[in-house]
Design an enzyme around this catalytic site. Structure first.
Site: not given
Length: 273
Positions: A134, A148, A152
């Site tokens: 992650s 982004y 995650k």
């Protein structure tokens, strides 16, 4: 006893460093990349201890095929490290559709496909360990990394649920959450088309000491010890930060969230009915 490790995105960066660490200590490693020629140096150095596979993790069928080849070749898979992924930088307004979809195909769905492919093997073995790479950005977020972080955050939610689903099957799940590291991640990431209205905010953000200090980014070569320790543990953690920057920031952000929820708890409770 040596382990068999499957690592996606092993042609560079943290993935390559970790693959080399496993091979150097005598493990067998399946390394994957979208460009198989980028894995040739593994074969030249480690011979039959390594199996290179070309893999586009956004292709579900290809993920299942890669896991099947790995199991057939080495007879087992002890550890899977879902490391492959891409980055994108840009404010929410600046992000285009192509980049937005591509990052979720790689970072979230690629992780999901490999996880789904390997779980039947790990269940049959009665043991195994999946490390989902992650990010500290899966715990909190900053301007210009919203997409982004979203990918995650999705991996975090998926993996937290998964850890509870497989708890009684001998399968461990660990979310590895690196802070920034001095790899080529930033230079290889997609950059959005800039909107001038955000220029001053970006300039102020990237002038912050968190980004400019000498130790702002960790040394990637310092990470294998932590990864090896987690893989070898009989009681690995669900979450593990890599680097010294992430934990203090997580404490700051979560204390703020808890205070916010507390301040609005009366309103929240009344909404229950």
């Amino acid at each position: 006893m040596s382990k068999t490790i499957f690592i996606t995105g092993a042609s560079r960066g943290l993935g390559k460093i970790w693959a080399e660490a496993f091979l150097d200590r005598g493990d067998k490693v399946i390394v994957t990349s979208r460009n198989i020629s980028a894995l040739q140096d593994f074969v030249e150095k480690y011979g039959e201890a390594v199996l290179p596979l070309e893999l586009d993790i956004a292709d579900r069928a290809a993920c299942f095929e890669a896991i099947s080849k790995a199991k057939l070749h080495f007879g087992k898979i002890d550890v899977v490290i879902n490391n492959a992924g891409i980055g994108v930088f840009g404010t929410v307004e600046e992000l285009d559709e192509q980049a937005s979809r591509a990052i979720f195909e790689a970072n979230f769905f690629g992780t999901l496909w490999i996880t789904q492919a390997v779980l039947p093997i790990l269940r049959e073995q009665g043991q195994g360990h999946i490390l989902q790479v992650s990010s500290a950005m899966g715990i909190y977020s900053f301007p210009t990394v919203g997409l982004y972080s979203a990918s995650k955050f999705a991996v975090e939610g998926l993996s937290e649920a998964l850890s509870q689903e497989v708890k009684g099957m001998g399968i461990h799940i660990t979310l590895v959450e690196p802070n920034g590291y001095a790899t080529d991640f930033n230079s290889s990431s997609v950059q959005s088309n800039s909107i001038p209205a955000y220029d001053s905010m970006k300039a102020e953000l990237y002038a912050h000491p968190e980004f400019t200090a000498d130790d702002a980014y960790g040394n990637p070569k310092a990470t294998p010890e932590a990864i090896l320790k987690v893989v070898d543990s009989s009681t690995p953690p669900l979450r593990l930060f890599l680097g010294k920057k992430a934990f203090p920031l997580a404490k700051y952000f979560y204390s703020d969230r808890l205070a916010n929820w507390e301040n609005w708890n009366d309103v929240s409770a009344k909404a229950h009915g």
